[in-house]
Scaffold this motif. Structure first.
Motif, mmCIF file in Angstrom:
data_model
loop_
_atom_site.group_PDB
_atom_site.id
_atom_site.type_symbol
_atom_site.label_atom_id
_atom_site.label_comp_id
_atom_site.label_asym_id
_atom_site.label_seq_id
_atom_site.Cartn_x
_atom_site.Cartn_y
_atom_site.Cartn_z
ATOM 1 N N ILE A 58 -1.347 -108.041 -24.426
ATOM 2 C CA ILE A 58 -1.114 -106.617 -24.198
ATOM 3 C C ILE A 58 -1.640 -105.821 -25.384
ATOM 4 C CG2 ILE A 58 0.911 -107.033 -22.742
ATOM 5 C CD1 ILE A 58 2.682 -106.149 -25.011
ATOM 6 N N VAL A 93 -2.711 -105.145 -19.094
ATOM 7 C CA VAL A 93 -1.878 -106.290 -19.461
ATOM 8 C C VAL A 93 -2.535 -107.488 -18.799
ATOM 9 C CG1 VAL A 93 0.393 -107.360 -19.232
ATOM 10 C CG2 VAL A 93 0.213 -104.892 -19.634
ATOM 11 N N ALA A 101 0.283 -106.669 -14.256
ATOM 12 C CA ALA A 101 -0.547 -107.522 -15.099
ATOM 13 C C ALA A 101 -1.744 -108.012 -14.300
ATOM 14 C CB ALA A 101 0.273 -108.706 -15.606
ATOM 15 N N ASP A 110 2.144 -101.042 -27.496
ATOM 16 C CA ASP A 110 3.401 -101.265 -26.787
ATOM 17 C C ASP A 110 4.416 -102.059 -27.600
ATOM 18 O OD1 ASP A 110 2.305 -100.008 -24.510
ATOM 19 O OD2 ASP A 110 1.295 -101.866 -23.979
#
Length: 104
Positions: A46, A100, A34, A50
């Motif tokens: 994000i 992220v 991240a 995902d």
């Protein structure tokens, strides 16, 4: 106030990355790097691609101002592990996120 130390690594352009785990509803743990974003004042953002693997609970949709202008975010209740500690946090999902993002 709880304090903890988290270790990270610098990227090629001096960005700071931390390893965290995204914890899916079915127990699957996905380790990701991240990017620490000091301009991002929420916990985590994000890419919405995902989401299906994570099986998190939808909360609401919000329009927010970003560096690229207004963006639509779907907010989910997610579970992450940071530095061996689990957190239930709001996670902001949007299209086009290339990293992220871990906020401050």
């Amino acid at each position: 106030m709880r304090q903890c130390m988290i270790y990270g690594n610098f990227g090629d352009e001096d960005e700071l990355f931390f390893e965290i785990e995204l914890m899916a509803g079915n127990g699957l743990k996905i380790q990701v790097e991240a990017l620490f974003d000091t301009g991002f004042s929420w916990w985590l953002a994000i890419n919405n691609q995902d989401l299906e693997a994570l099986d998190w609970i939808y909360v609401e949709q919000q329009t927010m101002l970003t560096a690229q202008g207004d963006a639509e975010f779907d907010i989910y209740l997610g579970k992450v592990r940071i530095n061996r500690e689990d957190f239930h946090i709001p996670v902001y999902m949007a299209q086009g996120l290339t990293e992220v993002l871990l906020g401050r």
